[in-house]
Design an enzyme around this catalytic site. Structure first.
Site, PDB file in Angstrom:
ATOM      1  N   CYS A   1       0.825  -1.208   0.000  1.00 17.01           N
ATOM      2  CA  CYS A   1       0.000   0.000   0.000  1.00 17.01           C
ATOM      3  C   CYS A   1       0.858   1.255   0.000  1.00 17.01           C
ATOM      4  O   CYS A   1       0.335   2.369   0.087  1.00 17.01           O
ATOM      5  CB  CYS A   1      -0.950  -0.002   1.206  1.00 17.01           C
ATOM      6  SG  CYS A   1      -0.102  -0.041   2.804  1.00 17.01           S
TER       7      CYS A   1
ATOM      8  N   GLU B   1      -1.910   1.184  -4.672  1.00 21.22           N
ATOM      9  CA  GLU B   1      -1.542  -0.159  -4.249  1.00 21.22           C
ATOM     10  C   GLU B   1      -0.774  -0.811  -5.399  1.00 21.22           C
ATOM     11  O   GLU B   1      -1.132  -0.646  -6.556  1.00 21.22           O
ATOM     12  CB  GLU B   1      -2.815  -0.946  -3.949  1.00 21.22           C
ATOM     13  CG  GLU B   1      -2.625  -2.096  -2.981  1.00 21.22           C
ATOM     14  CD  GLU B   1      -3.183  -1.783  -1.603  1.00 21.22           C
ATOM     15  OE1 GLU B   1      -3.327  -2.730  -0.821  1.00 21.22           O
ATOM     16  OE2 GLU B   1      -3.468  -0.606  -1.322  1.00 21.22           O
TER      17      GLU B   1
END
Length: 361
Positions: free
Chosen positions: A319, A353
């Site tokens: 992330c 991401e």
């Protein structure tokens, strides 16, 4: 998030993110990233609003990052799911009309699913008790939602504190219990794409998978179909309980779930420490050929980096591509990137991401 919503600029923003990821991964000889776009609106399945009162009348409010004094008052939120937008007006109207629901209400949290289920949490600056329950039950029934009340030290649950999401991955449906206050992927459509990519990257193995940071089993469930066995680890108690329920609900029987931090997994696998939580689990019986990691924003710590380096294949979901790149600097001497992907979980923000498959050189 979402205060700069402009769907006309979405393609350019996504192109900019792609270029940023290409630049970050260029030192490691990464292939062209596979690109997974988000729906340009109504993609976010959860939202949290403060209430801002003007002349005693509450309004949904959000704030630009770092500024809590200048609210942006909202009646709708285009990035939020259609279910959230449909609930916003009726819910606030009911709280305005009933003092038991509206008095000293300061925050509203929505959690929804792709299938349309909704859980709403009302947060108060006053104690709430049984008298709140009666009013809340009528509201929950009228709006067809799960409703929870929170005040300092108190949590009122009318029926249940979770909803059930259904995700379709490679034509198979997976059911996930999503608990109030627990972590869930905010963008359901992109999450399905991310899970499908992870399955494709994992391929099929006759050996075993080690998974760190498994959360509520988001990846664990579909990945269990690609390996003989899975050892999945997670530290947060709430996530472990949700993962256990999700494994049971989906009939997954080849996953062993243990509550350990990543550094404890390293200590257990290297024989540095023994853990009572591993009693009855034959670690030596696992034959891992792949490790899957989905770490927090800080990335992998040095000890975990050394652990993952020991596996032929590393499947890494990140992330925070900046910390991913920092980790890759350490892994590049032993592994090469054979696949990579960008998942646009957070349109209209700089967040993205990424996923990489690393294979031993």
């Amino acid at each position: 998030m979402g205060l700069e919503f402009n769907p006309h600029n979405y393609d350019q923003q996504l192109a900019d993110k792609r270029q940023r990821l290409v630049d970050l991964l260029a030192p490691f000889g990464a292939p062209e990233p596979e690109l997974f776009a988000s729906p340009p609106e109504h993609f976010r399945l959860r939202a949290e609003f403060r209430l801002w009162y003007e002349q005693g009348v509450p309004h949904y409010a959000m704030f630009e990052q770092g500024d809590k004094r200048a609210p942006v008052l909202l009646e709708q939120l285009p990035i939020a799911s259609r279910r959230i937008n449909a609930l916003m007006g009726p819910l606030l109207d009911a709280c305005k009309a009933n003092p038991e629901l509206g008095r000293k209400l300061f925050q509203v949290e929505f959690l929804t699913t792709l299938s349309g289920q909704a859980l709403v949490t009302l947060c108060y600056h006053r104690p709430i008790d049984e008298s709140w329950d009666q009013a809340a039950r009528g509201l929950a029934e009228a709006l067809d939602i799960q409703l929870i009340g929170r005040s300092r030290g108190r949590k009122r649950v009318l029926a249940q504190d979770y909803i059930t999401e259904t995700l379709t991955v490679d034509e198979r449906s997976w059911h996930y219990q999503q608990v109030e206050g627990g972590f869930t992927q905010p963008n359901g459509e992109v999450n399905q794409k991310m899970l499908s990519w992870a399955l494709s990257a994992a391929g099929h193995s006759e050996r075993d998978l080690l998974e760190l940071y498994c959360g509520n089993g988001n990846f664990t469930l579909p990945l269990s179909t690609r390996f003989r066995r899975v050892l999945a680890t997670e530290l947060a108690k709430r996530s472990v309980h949700a993962a256990q329920e999700n494994l049971r609900m989906n009939g997954v029987e080849n996953v062993t779930l243990v509550r350990l931090a990543s550094e404890e997994v390293t200590q257990a696998l290297t024989g540095v420490r023994e853990f009572r939580r591993l009693q009855g689990i034959d670690l030596a019986g696992f034959e891992f050929d792949t490790i899957f990691v989905d770490p927090p924003r800080a990335g992998l710590d040095p000890a975990t980096l050394e652990l993952v380096r020991g596996y032929p294949r590393i499947l890494y979901i990140s992330c925070n591509p900046e910390t991913l790149a920092a980790n890759l600097t350490q892994l590049n001497s032993t592994h090469q990137i054979t696949r990579c992907a960008l998942f646009d979980q957070f349109p209209y923000t700089h967040h993205m991401e990424a996923g990489v498959l690393l294979e031993r050189r």
